[in-house]
Structure formats: structure tokens, C-alpha cells
Design a protein around this motif. Structure first.
Motif, PDB file in Angstrom:
ATOM      1  N   ALA A  43       7.824   2.299   2.596  1.00 47.66           N
ATOM      2  CA  ALA A  43       7.005   3.486   2.790  1.00 47.66           C
ATOM      3  C   ALA A  43       7.023   4.281   1.494  1.00 47.66           C
ATOM      4  O   ALA A  43       7.905   4.118   0.661  1.00 47.66           O
ATOM      5  CB  ALA A  43       7.549   4.330   3.937  1.00 47.66           C
ATOM      6  N   GLN A  67       4.454   0.504   5.855  1.00 52.95           N
ATOM      7  CA  GLN A  67       4.075   1.615   6.712  1.00 52.95           C
ATOM      8  C   GLN A  67       2.652   2.024   6.353  1.00 52.95           C
ATOM      9  O   GLN A  67       2.351   2.287   5.193  1.00 52.95           O
ATOM     10  CB  GLN A  67       5.083   2.760   6.497  1.00 52.95           C
ATOM     11  N   PRO A  68       1.724   2.031   7.313  1.00 58.68           N
ATOM     12  CA  PRO A  68       0.298   2.173   6.998  1.00 58.68           C
ATOM     13  C   PRO A  68      -0.131   3.520   6.429  1.00 58.68           C
ATOM     14  O   PRO A  68      -1.155   3.605   5.788  1.00 58.68           O
ATOM     15  CB  PRO A  68      -0.401   1.900   8.329  1.00 58.68           C
ATOM     16  N   ALA A  69       0.625   4.568   6.640  1.00 60.12           N
ATOM     17  CA  ALA A  69       0.241   5.882   6.108  1.00 60.12           C
ATOM     18  C   ALA A  69       1.120   6.250   4.914  1.00 60.12           C
ATOM     19  O   ALA A  69       1.512   7.396   4.750  1.00 60.12           O
ATOM     20  CB  ALA A  69       0.341   6.942   7.198  1.00 60.12           C
ATOM     21  N   ALA A  70       1.433   5.267   4.099  1.00 58.03           N
ATOM     22  CA  ALA A  70       2.320   5.491   2.960  1.00 58.03           C
ATOM     23  C   ALA A  70       1.666   6.386   1.912  1.00 58.03           C
ATOM     24  O   ALA A  70       0.489   6.272   1.627  1.00 58.03           O
ATOM     25  CB  ALA A  70       2.684   4.156   2.321  1.00 58.03           C
ATOM     26  N   HIS A  71       2.460   7.299   1.383  1.00 51.24           N
ATOM     27  CA  HIS A  71       2.044   8.132   0.259  1.00 51.24           C
ATOM     28  C   HIS A  71       3.297   8.666  -0.414  1.00 51.24           C
ATOM     29  O   HIS A  71       4.409   8.356  -0.007  1.00 51.24           O
ATOM     30  CB  HIS A  71       1.092   9.250   0.697  1.00 51.24           C
ATOM     31  N   ALA A  76       7.035  10.245   5.654  1.00 53.42           N
ATOM     32  CA  ALA A  76       7.162   9.096   6.560  1.00 53.42           C
ATOM     33  C   ALA A  76       8.611   8.637   6.635  1.00 53.42           C
ATOM     34  O   ALA A  76       9.137   8.387   7.718  1.00 53.42           O
ATOM     35  CB  ALA A  76       6.262   7.951   6.085  1.00 53.42           C
TER      36      ALA A  76
END
Length: 97
Positions: A43, A67-71, A76
Motif C-alpha cells: 500500500a 491495495q487498490p486505493a494506494a497513495h 491505508a
């Protein structure tokens, strides 16, 4: 070619990528061996590095989940750590400040 790279020998231009690859694989290996698992969950900003993810997959030693909403904010990972420790704690989650 990026500015300033023309004066560098080809072998020197490849070193940063090679060092990045070795470092990323070392961290993945260390995490996997410390936890005795092949499962790797990534992530944050490093999870957005497609080339790095390709290196990890090409190593053939990991089951990789990104993790699909990684930033880059780290929320996260922080949320995952909170949920991981919450059931194990008798006092519940920390109070928001």
C-alpha cells in the motif's frame, strides 16, 4: 534522454534502477521471512510503482496483493494497523485527537 544523462556512461545510468530493484526485493524478502509467509500486501506510493511490482512478481516467490486505493498519504496502512490491533486490545481504538 533526460537532461544530464548524455554525459554519463550507460552503466552509470542503469545503476539507480538496479539499486532500487535490489532494495525492493530485499525488503520483500525480509518481510516475508520475518512473518514466515509468501503473501505480500503493498500500500502507499511504492505500490503504485508498476515496474517494481513487476520485479516482485518476476521473482516468483510472492503472492502479491496491491491495495487498490494506494497513495502516498499512508492512511491505508494506518487504518490496516488500527484494525489489526483493535481486537487484541482491551481498551479499544485510540481516541481521535
Amino acid at each position: 534522454m533526460a537532461p544530464g544523462q548524455a554525459s554519463l556512461p550507460r552503466s552509470h545510468r542503469r545503476r539507480p534502477a538496479s539499486s532500487h530493484r535490489r532494495g525492493l526485493l530485499h525488503l520483500a524478502e525480509h518481510g516475508a521471512s520475518s512473518l514466515d509467509t509468501r503473501n505480500l500486501c503493498m500500500a502507499g506510493g511504492v505500490a503504485l510503482t508498476c515496474v517494481g511490482n513487476g520485479w516482485i512478481l518476476a521473482a516468483g516467490r510472492f503472492n502479491l496483493y496491491i491495495q487498490p486505493a494506494a497513495h502516498d498519504a499512508g492512511t491505508a496502512l494506518g487504518a490496516a494497523l488500527l484494525i489489526w490491533h483493535w481486537p487484541r486490545s482491551s481498551s479499544g481504538p485510540p481516541a481521535a485527537s
